[in-house]
Design an enzyme around this catalytic site. Structure first.
Site, PDB file in Angstrom:
ATOM      1  N   SER A 250       0.836  -1.199   0.000  1.00  0.00           N
ATOM      2  CA  SER A 250       0.000   0.000   0.000  1.00  0.00           C
ATOM      3  C   SER A 250       0.869   1.245   0.000  1.00  0.00           C
ATOM      4  CB  SER A 250      -0.893   0.005   1.239  1.00  0.00           C
ATOM      5  OG  SER A 250      -0.093   0.223   2.388  1.00  0.00           O
ATOM      6  N   LYS A 251       0.237   2.358   0.095  1.00  0.00           N
ATOM      7  CA  LYS A 251       0.992   3.619   0.086  1.00  0.00           C
ATOM      8  C   LYS A 251       2.004   3.687   1.214  1.00  0.00           C
ATOM      9  CE  LYS A 251      -2.989   3.097   0.215  1.00  0.00           C
ATOM     10  NZ  LYS A 251      -3.611   2.063  -0.264  1.00  0.00           N
ATOM     11  N   ARG A 252       1.750   2.917   2.224  1.00  0.00           N
ATOM     12  CA  ARG A 252       2.703   2.905   3.338  1.00  0.00           C
ATOM     13  C   ARG A 252       4.089   2.471   2.869  1.00  0.00           C
ATOM     14  NH1 ARG A 252       0.280  -0.857   6.128  1.00  0.00           N
ATOM     15  NH2 ARG A 252       2.298  -1.546   6.867  1.00  0.00           N
ATOM     16  N   HIS A 253       4.113   1.733   1.760  1.00  0.00           N
ATOM     17  CA  HIS A 253       5.397   1.251   1.254  1.00  0.00           C
ATOM     18  C   HIS A 253       5.962   2.174   0.184  1.00  0.00           C
ATOM     19  CE1 HIS A 253       3.238  -2.393   2.753  1.00  0.00           C
ATOM     20  NE2 HIS A 253       4.392  -2.524   3.367  1.00  0.00           N
ATOM     21  N   GLY A 254       5.486   3.419   0.178  1.00  0.00           N
ATOM     22  CA  GLY A 254       5.949   4.339  -0.853  1.00  0.00           C
ATOM     23  C   GLY A 254       4.954   4.345  -1.995  1.00  0.00           C
TER      24      GLY A 254
END
Length: 489
Positions: A250-254
């Site tokens: 997800s966006k948490r991973h960039g």
RNA sequence: GGCCCCGUCGUCUAGCGGCCCAGGACGCUGCCCUCUCAAGGCAGUAACGCCGGUUCAAAUCCGGUCGGGGCUACCA
């Protein structure tokens, strides 16, 4: 086989979606049939044209050509759900008339209460079916009276839905855990379950290949298909892509949008190659293959059911493999826009220099967009010396000797090509009794500004004799006046 | 919590009862090559989650357990 990729344009196409699209494509091309691109845009709140375009761009970039669908058209046009609303309403009403669905007047508050009660009593949460056997005359009356109602599917009870997932094998769901779900909202728009299932039937889809996040919804889709008395559809649920921490990507991973990778200098060939490997194996002979080669070997039942972590390191390595495999001309073409974006329109001198150095840069690049930086010292004659590089090699006692002697020799060279330059500098090393590392690094810094550059002799050839001499001499001046410590350039 | 899915090196995977004291690739480490950085060559590191069962024989089949993930909306 007829399979479809049906993203909802509520966000940019991300790598997980791209993999789903790729697997659909591979499955279809491997067995023959049509690959359909549909837009599941029933969520008008969140859908946007920008996202729609991004998805189309991404598909084209990857080379996943579709046979029917958005922008392409086909026998089942339109392929946009927002343009098929009347059809879904018609289906919902006919299911209602057939007694396979029913009107429900439960309010939001009632629904909340149901959930709470069910949870408290440890029963499966969800709608309790209170309007399932409601008198239809009564319902009609309330509807006419202006009350809001949704249409729910009458899920067979007791019952069970069992199906053979192409990548997971048999999966079964007891209907105790499948509520009478909504197919048409009170504002007369269809839910995803209805729209998607109706389209799959209407479009003659034979195989639904999608993410595992939809596995739990599959009984609903099968039930709608059965209510429509449609031919059964085969399902294949792909595992989800995870981030390096093992959590859903997800966006948490960039930035995981496909676009971000494209802009970071990844090649589409490397991307499809890498994505294909996330859940499937080409064979023990190689990890590197073209889309066509993958098509020749692909089979859905060889797809792994377990989740895969997206590994940037391997993608990057693979990108380097593809870059090195390009012809020099192709590399130059693909990198040209990036260089002009960085340095503006190129003049003749810059073109000449680039043509000479690019083949050597190609061997070293992992990402396309790291190239402009690597050729920077050739794009301007006003280079900056990297402070760390200067301090590292220019402060050594041999540095001045090497630069001084090198300058002398280079100035007097009457042939200017890598081979002659190398011969001359090797003679310098010999003369000064220096090894390459000690004698050549100072010169590298002098002409490129850094201890890291393309091969030295080729870099000098590209730079040209005049400019090489200018830079070397400037470096020497700095060495002399600062006593080996770099001033402020 | 309930339902469903998944479980081989750090990562992606090969393996579909004996060929496996588990093979390949990325990464990592070392060595070689070498004008830097890459690339390349060579060597090495490292896994069948656990417990039972079936079987002459299990990474491969079954059960349980533990762990991870997904779903649980008038989102998709």
């Amino acid at each position: 086989m007829r399979a479809r990729f049906a993203p909802s344009p509520t966000g940019y196409l991300h790598v997980g979606g791209a993999r789903t699209a790729l697997y659909n494509y591979l499955a279809v091309r491997a067995t023959g049939g049509e690959f359909i691109l549909r837009s599941d845009d029933t969520d008008t709140e969140r859908s946007s044209g920008e996202f729609q375009n991004d998805i189309l761009d991404g598909m084209r970039w990857l080379g996943l050509e579709w046979d029917e669908g958005i922008e392409k058209g086909g026998p089942h046009s339109p392929y946009r759900q927002s343009e098929r609303l009347a059809r879904y309403q018609e289906v919902a009403r006919s299911l209602l008339d057939l007694g396979k669905a029913y009107l429900c007047f439960a309010t939001a508050a009632e629904l909340d209460e149901m959930r709470d009660v069910a949870k408290a009593e440890g029963r499966p949460p969800g709608y309790d079916g209170r309007y399932r056997d409601y008198d239809s005359e009564q319902a009609r009356k309330r509807l006419d009276g202006g009350e809001d109602a949704v249409i729910r599917l009458k899920v067979p009870r007791p019952g069970e839905t069992v199906f053979e997932d192409l990548v997971r094998g048999e999966v079964r769901f007891n209907h105790d855990h499948v509520e009478d779900f909504i197919i048409l909202r009170s504002n007369q728009t269809p839910t995803y379950h209805l729209a998607s299932s109706v389209d799959d039937v209407d479009f003659g889809i034979t195989h639904v290949i999608r993410g595992e996040d939809l596995l739990s919804s599959t009984p609903k889709h099968i039930l709608i298909g059965e209510a429509l008395e449609a031919a059964p559809i085969a399902y294949a649920h792909l595992s989800l892509l995870m981030g390096p921490d093992g959590k859903k990507l997800s966006k948490r991973h960039g930035d995981t949008s496909l676009r971000a990778y494209r802009e970071a200098g990844y090649l589409s060939e490397a991307m499809t190659n890498y994505l294909a490997l996330l859940g499937w194996s080409f064979g023990e002979d190689s990890d590197i293959f073209t889309l066509e080669e993958a098509v020749a070997r692909f089979s859905l039942d060889a797809v792994q059911p377990n989740a895969a972590i997206f590994d940037n390191d391997k993608l990057e390595w693979m990108n380097g493999v593809y870059i090195r495999a390009m012809s020099d001309d192709e590399f130059a073409d693909r990198v040209a826009p990036l260089i002009t974006a960085e340095y503006g329109e190129l003049n003749e001198l810059q073109h000449v220099r680039l043509r000479m150095i690019l083949p050597h840069v190609k061997e070293r690049a992992k990402l396309l967009n790291e190239v402009p930086g690597q050729v920077g010292f050739l794009m301007t004659d006003d280079i900056d010396y990297d402070r760390g590089s200067w301090d590292k090699v220019m402060t050594a006692p041999e540095a001045k000797m090497a630069v001084e002697d090198g300058l002398e020799r280079l100035s007097n060279l009457d042939r200017w090509d890598a081979e002659s330059i190398e011969g001359e500098l090797r003679a310098m090393l010999e003369h000064l009794q220096l090894n390459g590392r000690k004698g050549l690094q100072p010169i590298r810094v002098a002409i490129s500004g850094s201890t890291i550059s393309p091969p030295l002799f080729e870099s000098m050839e590209a730079l040209g004799q005049a400019e090489t001499v200018v830079r070397t001499s400037r470096a020497l001046d700095l060495l002399l006046e600062s006593g080996a410590n770099l001033g402020d350039s």
